[in-house]
Design an enzyme around this catalytic site. Structure first.
Site, mmCIF file in Angstrom:
data_model
loop_
_atom_site.group_PDB
_atom_site.id
_atom_site.type_symbol
_atom_site.label_atom_id
_atom_site.label_comp_id
_atom_site.label_asym_id
_atom_site.label_seq_id
_atom_site.Cartn_x
_atom_site.Cartn_y
_atom_site.Cartn_z
ATOM 1 N N MET A 1 -30.530 -0.467 60.179
ATOM 2 C CA MET A 1 -30.513 -1.327 58.997
ATOM 3 C C MET A 1 -29.121 -1.920 58.869
ATOM 4 O O MET A 1 -28.128 -1.188 58.823
ATOM 5 C CB MET A 1 -30.882 -0.506 57.767
ATOM 6 C CG MET A 1 -32.316 -0.005 57.829
ATOM 7 S SD MET A 1 -32.882 0.681 56.256
ATOM 8 C CE MET A 1 -31.882 2.112 56.140
ATOM 9 N N GLU A 2 -29.099 -3.236 58.803
ATOM 10 C CA GLU A 2 -27.839 -3.961 58.808
ATOM 11 C C GLU A 2 -26.924 -3.506 57.660
ATOM 12 O O GLU A 2 -27.354 -3.403 56.516
ATOM 13 C CB GLU A 2 -28.153 -5.455 58.655
ATOM 14 C CG GLU A 2 -27.192 -6.331 59.392
ATOM 15 C CD GLU A 2 -26.394 -7.171 58.446
ATOM 16 O OE1 GLU A 2 -26.916 -7.492 57.374
ATOM 17 O OE2 GLU A 2 -25.249 -7.486 58.787
ATOM 18 N N GLN A 61 -31.221 -4.303 68.986
ATOM 19 C CA GLN A 61 -32.070 -5.298 68.313
ATOM 20 C C GLN A 61 -31.387 -6.657 68.265
ATOM 21 O O GLN A 61 -30.222 -6.764 67.853
ATOM 22 C CB GLN A 61 -32.400 -4.850 66.890
ATOM 23 C CG GLN A 61 -33.457 -5.765 66.262
ATOM 24 C CD GLN A 61 -33.837 -5.378 64.852
ATOM 25 O OE1 GLN A 61 -33.078 -5.600 63.918
ATOM 26 N NE2 GLN A 61 -35.010 -4.789 64.688
ATOM 27 N N CYS A 91 -36.659 -9.862 59.361
ATOM 28 C CA CYS A 91 -35.563 -9.957 58.391
ATOM 29 C C CYS A 91 -35.862 -11.037 57.339
ATOM 30 O O CYS A 91 -36.133 -12.185 57.686
ATOM 31 C CB CYS A 91 -34.253 -10.267 59.118
ATOM 32 S SG CYS A 91 -32.887 -10.424 57.961
ATOM 33 N N LYS A 132 -40.436 -6.331 66.153
ATOM 34 C CA LYS A 132 -40.536 -5.801 64.786
ATOM 35 C C LYS A 132 -41.032 -6.941 63.902
ATOM 36 O O LYS A 132 -40.404 -8.004 63.820
ATOM 37 C CB LYS A 132 -39.147 -5.343 64.331
ATOM 38 C CG LYS A 132 -39.015 -5.049 62.848
ATOM 39 C CD LYS A 132 -39.161 -3.556 62.562
ATOM 40 C CE LYS A 132 -39.029 -3.240 61.095
ATOM 41 N NZ LYS A 132 -37.679 -3.275 60.600
ATOM 42 N N ASN A 192 -44.367 1.213 59.502
ATOM 43 C CA ASN A 192 -43.087 1.249 58.781
ATOM 44 C C ASN A 192 -43.263 0.722 57.359
ATOM 45 O O ASN A 192 -44.039 -0.188 57.113
ATOM 46 C CB ASN A 192 -42.057 0.389 59.540
ATOM 47 C CG ASN A 192 -40.786 0.135 58.748
ATOM 48 O OD1 ASN A 192 -40.462 -1.002 58.445
ATOM 49 N ND2 ASN A 192 -40.065 1.185 58.406
ATOM 50 N N GLY A 193 -42.494 1.337 56.453
ATOM 51 C CA GLY A 193 -42.409 0.840 55.086
ATOM 52 C C GLY A 193 -42.748 1.876 54.047
ATOM 53 O O GLY A 193 -43.857 2.430 54.035
ATOM 54 N N GLY A 216 -36.805 4.171 57.524
ATOM 55 C CA GLY A 216 -35.519 3.556 57.225
ATOM 56 C C GLY A 216 -34.857 4.220 56.040
ATOM 57 O O GLY A 216 -34.224 5.284 56.145
ATOM 58 N N ARG A 217 -35.052 3.611 54.867
ATOM 59 C CA ARG A 217 -34.338 4.070 53.677
ATOM 60 C C ARG A 217 -34.654 5.510 53.309
ATOM 61 O O ARG A 217 -33.789 6.238 52.819
ATOM 62 C CB ARG A 217 -34.644 3.120 52.510
ATOM 63 C CG ARG A 217 -34.117 1.713 52.747
ATOM 64 C CD ARG A 217 -34.753 0.711 51.801
ATOM 65 N NE ARG A 217 -36.198 0.660 51.985
ATOM 66 C CZ ARG A 217 -37.056 0.096 51.155
ATOM 67 N NH1 ARG A 217 -36.606 -0.488 50.074
ATOM 68 N NH2 ARG A 217 -38.353 0.087 51.414
HETATM 69 C C1 LIG Z 1 -30.108 -3.092 53.735
HETATM 70 C C2 LIG Z 1 -31.205 -3.199 54.754
HETATM 71 C C3 LIG Z 1 -30.885 -3.654 56.011
HETATM 72 C C4 LIG Z 1 -31.899 -3.775 56.977
HETATM 73 N N1 LIG Z 1 -31.570 -4.202 58.227
HETATM 74 C C5 LIG Z 1 -32.529 -4.243 59.202
HETATM 75 C C6 LIG Z 1 -32.200 -4.592 60.534
HETATM 76 O O1 LIG Z 1 -31.038 -4.878 60.873
HETATM 77 N N2 LIG Z 1 -33.202 -4.610 61.437
HETATM 78 C C7 LIG Z 1 -34.496 -4.286 61.104
HETATM 79 O O2 LIG Z 1 -35.374 -4.298 61.968
HETATM 80 N N3 LIG Z 1 -34.827 -3.955 59.856
HETATM 81 C C8 LIG Z 1 -33.873 -3.924 58.907
HETATM 82 N N4 LIG Z 1 -34.212 -3.566 57.635
HETATM 83 C C9 LIG Z 1 -35.627 -3.233 57.329
HETATM 84 C C10 LIG Z 1 -35.911 -1.765 57.611
HETATM 85 O O3 LIG Z 1 -35.758 -1.476 58.976
HETATM 86 C C11 LIG Z 1 -37.353 -1.396 57.222
HETATM 87 O O4 LIG Z 1 -38.220 -2.206 57.961
HETATM 88 C C12 LIG Z 1 -37.615 -1.581 55.735
HETATM 89 O O5 LIG Z 1 -36.546 -1.124 54.946
HETATM 90 C C13 LIG Z 1 -38.885 -0.840 55.329
HETATM 91 O O6 LIG Z 1 -38.842 0.494 55.776
HETATM 92 P P1 LIG Z 1 -38.316 1.716 54.861
HETATM 93 O O7 LIG Z 1 -39.109 1.672 53.577
HETATM 94 O O8 LIG Z 1 -38.566 2.932 55.706
HETATM 95 O O9 LIG Z 1 -36.873 1.463 54.597
HETATM 96 C C14 LIG Z 1 -33.243 -3.437 56.659
HETATM 97 C C15 LIG Z 1 -33.534 -2.982 55.379
HETATM 98 C C16 LIG Z 1 -32.544 -2.854 54.427
HETATM 99 C C17 LIG Z 1 -32.905 -2.348 53.054
#
Ligand SMILES: Cc1cc2nc3c(=O)[nH]c(=O)nc-3n(C[C@H](O)[C@H](O)[C@H](O)COP(=O)(O)O)c2cc1C
Length: 326
Positions: A1-2, A61, A91, A132, A192-193, A216-217
């Site tokens: 996650m960026e 990525q 994104c 993705k 995911n999500g 992710g989060r």
């Molecule tokens: C701050 C932030 C940065 C993110 N950066 C990326 C990224 O660089 N590449 C990517 O594939 N997904 C990115 N995501 C999306 C997450 O990988 C993920 O798909 C999304 O948050 C949902 O999954 P989660 O509920 O498990 O977090 C980002 C999400 C957040 C909140």
């Protein structure tokens, strides 16, 4: 996650032993292809056979809409040592989408295919290339064609964040739709999500029928989650530290992140405080971290740990008193 899961954080998460792999933050391909040097700067694990210091493989990525530049960039990533490439079509950031990258490609299914195919053709056959996706720009139905196009372009697997771009990060997630796509595709689908806890995970498992998950989060908000899930899946042998997370457990975890930041040459200690706040805010909002107010104004690492330790100490005293009063 960026902005969050950089090399030190990937090392820390990798130390859980619960992840099969990590994905790098996206590197944007704009008017020029990216160089091997750019990949090595942002993804230092490439100097270590693509592994975090804790042994987790890191997928590189990239993000962009131009097949040729994406192909050249992927080639450069492999030159730098990448062992797997992921292409970001999810994104939602406006600046990214205005420049023909990320989720904006969801409006053009054949362009998804063309980007994946160009990248697939540019890198050695043993390097997996994955995509993705979100469910669509504003309609969830779009995922069927978009995912099929990614597979037709040669994606080895497809990860689906179960919302549209229009939703941003708002609920709901449409897991059953991910399950439908899984039934249609010949390549694995990664769900995911919004997997925040073990119950969410089990529902996601039921509703998607997937065998692979991206977290992710939730992995940040609840530091035990990845291990709990991996154990549920039968792929995590360790039994320690799966059960109860105490607030005092945050302190060694945060200190460990500093160790990894130093390992990767972080020259800016203030960055540690900023990222701690970013992380603990997630843990307050989506986990059960109770002391965010105590640390939110802190400026230095010393101040941060002093305030956190006092807040945890005070709450432990409170908890003990409550127990004694029972
Ligand atoms: C701050 C932030 C940065 C993110 N950066 C990326 C990224 O660089 N590449 C990517 O594939 N997904 C990115 N995501 C999306 C997450 O990988 C993920 O798909 C999304 O948050 C949902 O999954 P989660 O509920 O498990 O977090 C980002 C999400 C957040 C909140």
């Amino acid at each position: 996650m960026e902005g969050i899961t950089d090399a030190p954080m990937r090392a820390l998460q990798g130390a859980t032993g619960a992840f099969t792999y990590a994905v790098s933050e996206f590197l944007r391909v704009s008017i020029e292809p990216l160089s091997a040097k750019a990949f090595l700067r942002d993804i230092p694990e490439l100097n270590n056979s693509g592994l975090t210091p804790t042994g987790t493989p890191v997928q590189v990525q990239i993000l962009g809409g131009d097949p040729d530049r994406m192909a050249l960039s992927a080639f450069a990533a492999c030159d730098a040592g990448a062992k797997a490439i992921d292409i970001n079509f999810g994104c939602p950031a406006k600046t990214v989408n205005r420049h023909d990258g990320g989720a904006s490609l969801l409006k053009f299914p054949t362009r998804i295919r063309d980007v994946v195919r160009a990248v697939r053709d540019a890198v050695p056959i043993e390097i997996p290339v994955s995509a993705k996706l979100r469910l669509g720009w504003d309609l969830i139905d779009c995922i069927h064609l978009n995912a099929a196009m990614a597979a037709e372009g040669g994606a080895s697997w497809v990860t689906i964040h179960a919302r549209t771009r229009a939703q941003g990060y708002l609920p709901p997630v449409f897991w059953p739709r991910v399950g439908k796509v899984r039934e249609e595709l010949d390549v694995p689908v990664i769900a995911n999500g919004d997997i925040w806890n073990l119950d969410d995970f089990r529902r996601c498992q039921d509703e998607t029928g997937c065998r692979h998950y991206m977290i992710g989060r939730g992995a940040l908000a609840n530091p035990l989650l990845a291990r709990q899930i991996a154990r549920d899946l039968g792929i995590y042998q360790g039994v320690e530290r799966c059960g109860v997370w105490k607030d005092s457990d945050w302190i060694p975890l945060l200190k460990q992140l500093i160790t990894y930041s130093d390992y990767f040459g972080n020259q800016v200690p203030i960055r540690n405080v900023l990222r701690f706040k970013q992380w603990l805010k997630l843990a307050r909002n989506h986990g059960n971290f109770a002391h965010f107010d105590a640390i939110k104004q802190t400026q230095t690492i010393g101040e941060f740990f002093d305030c956190l330790s006092s807040a945890i100490g005070a709450s432990n005293v409170g908890a003990t008193r409550a127990l004694l009063a029972l």
